[in-house]
Design an enzyme around this catalytic site. Structure first.
Site: not given
Ligand SMILES: NC(=O)C1=CN([C@@H]2O[C@H](COP(=O)(O)OP(=O)(O)OC[C@H]3O[C@@H](n4cnc5c(N)ncnc54)[C@H](O)[C@@H]3O)[C@@H](O)[C@H]2O)C=CC1
Ligand SMILES: CC(=O)C(=O)O
Length: 354
Positions: A123, A183, A186, A210
């Site tokens: 990450r 986490d 999980r 995280h």
């Molecule tokens: N904190 C957590 O527990 C988790 C965090 N994540 C994180 O969430 C984020 C998104 O993951 P996904 O949805 O799978 O990715 P994704 O690639 O499916 O979606 C990202 C979206 O952000 C948009 N985007 C990019 N630049 C932008 C901007 N300047 N303004 C507005 N929208 C913009 C894209 O067009 C896309 O639709 C990633 O950083 C991922 O690592 C994912 C799962 C768990």
């Molecule tokens: C991608 C991520 O941060 C998660 O699923 O924990």
């Protein structure tokens, strides 16, 4: 801005249908001023943003849901797809735009926009790319919704929560990261599976980053009110340290495994964030392990070492955001691991220009 067509009162030819369709009831009282209109904005309508949006809709958390993304067609497609479920859901006005003005007056802004990990990628590797995006996203959000709570989900979530705090100028209680709420879920699932009980009866926290340096608080785990480690000791059941380490390793490896299998994680984070939104907007005063400013807790004195540090601790969440941090019991080893996790994050922050 794309508005919900189904709520328009104008029929074909500009005829005001509400005038001809409804006969008003006389002498009705105006709506109660105490009934709040709740607005949530979700920035980024990728896998994670959409899982969160659909869970928010099914749980009836908002009167208005605003979606923002940089990709116009995908954004409109996702909005329409959600609007078409209106007949099966509690009523919510759904709007979308690439322009941040659609978010004005939000109570809660959830940020999921940004790059995600490739299989096997950490990450923390996403940091530079996503800090650049946050510089475009956070200032307009803060300006248009000055009283909102910011809930950061994009990775690396802890450092980006710090970045959002800096860029927004908001007080730290109103800038929260989804942190180790996922986490910990999980962790609770794996313990529940091991003991063949319901995960909701397992109280267990993962704190810290995280990510790879997260800390499992074994000493405070209880199941149905029974503290697990002391119970096992009293029963003279040896609980091998390796078994505990293995379960924690499985938690840390969970996201890597799901990403290698399906390319991204989405459903669990969707439920995790909707659960946080519920606690915040419905003022539940519920304890969640989430990313908060950690200086001053458990001997984390990072400010003296060159900066504030954001990481997950069990925090009381309500309408004001993060209201308090609980004084959860930790062994010396757990405290040391937490401080090491704080150091990992601080080192990264030092390389940033925000
Ligand atoms: N904190 C957590 O527990 C988790 C965090 N994540 C994180 O969430 C984020 C998104 O993951 P996904 O949805 O799978 O990715 P994704 O690639 O499916 O979606 C990202 C979206 O952000 C948009 N985007 C990019 N630049 C932008 C901007 N300047 N303004 C507005 N929208 C913009 C894209 O067009 C896309 O639709 C990633 O950083 C991922 O690592 C994912 C799962 C768990
Ligand atoms: C991608 C991520 O941060 C998660 O699923 O924990």
């Amino acid at each position: 801005m794309h508005k919900v067509t189904s709520t328009s009162s104008l029929g074909p030819g500009g005829l005001d249908l509400t005038q001809s369709f409804f006969k008003p009831i006389q002498n009705t009282a105006p709506p109660s001023p105490t009934k709040r209109h709740t607005k949530i904005s979700v920035i980024g309508v990728g896998n994670v943003g959409m899982a969160i949006a659909q869970t928010i809709l099914t749980q009836d958390l908002a009167d208005e849901l605003a979606l923002v993304d940089a990709v116009k067609d995908k954004l409109r497609g996702e909005m329409l797809d959600l609007q078409h479920a209106a007949a099966f859901l509690p009523r919510t006005q759904i709007l979308s735009s690439t322009d941040y003005s659609v978010t004005a007056g939000s109570d809660l802004c959830i940020v999921t926009a940004g790059a995600r990990q490739n299989p096997g990628e950490s990450r923390l590797n996403l940091l530079q790319r996503n800090v650049g995006l946050f510089k475009k996203i956070i200032p307009p959000l803060a300006q248009l919704s000055p009283d909102a709570i910011l809930l950061i989900v994009s990775n690396p979530v802890d450092v980006l929560t710090y970045v959002a705090w800096k860029l927004s100028g908001f007080p730290s209680n109103r800038v929260i990261g989804s942190g180790t709420n996922l986490d910990s879920s999980r962790f609770r699932f794996l313990i529940a599976d091991h003991l063949d009980v319901n995960a909701q009866d397992v109280q267990a926290y993962i704190v810290g980053e995280h990510g790879d340096s997260s800390v499992a608080l074994w000493s405070s785990i209880s199941v149905g009110g029974v503290p697990i480690l002391s119970f096992l000791e009293k029963q003279q059941i040896s609980c091998e340290k390796e078994t505990l380490e293995r379960i924690h390793k499985e938690v840390v490896g969970s996201a890597y495994e799901v990403i290698s299998l399906k390319g991204y994680t989405s459903w669990a984070i969707g439920y995790s964030v909707a659960n946080l939104a519920f606690s915040i907007l419905r003022n539940q005063r519920k304890i969640h392990p989430v990313t908060v400013m950690a200086n001053g807790f458990h001997g984390i004195e990072a400010a003296g070492e060159g900066g504030e540090v954001f990481l997950s601790l069990p925090a009381l969440l309500g309408r004001g955001g993060a209201l308090a941090v609980t004084n959860v019991h930790m062994t010396e080893e757990e405290v040391q691991r937490l401080r090491d996790s704080a150091k990992t994050l601080l080192e990264l922050q030092r390389q940033l220009e925000v």
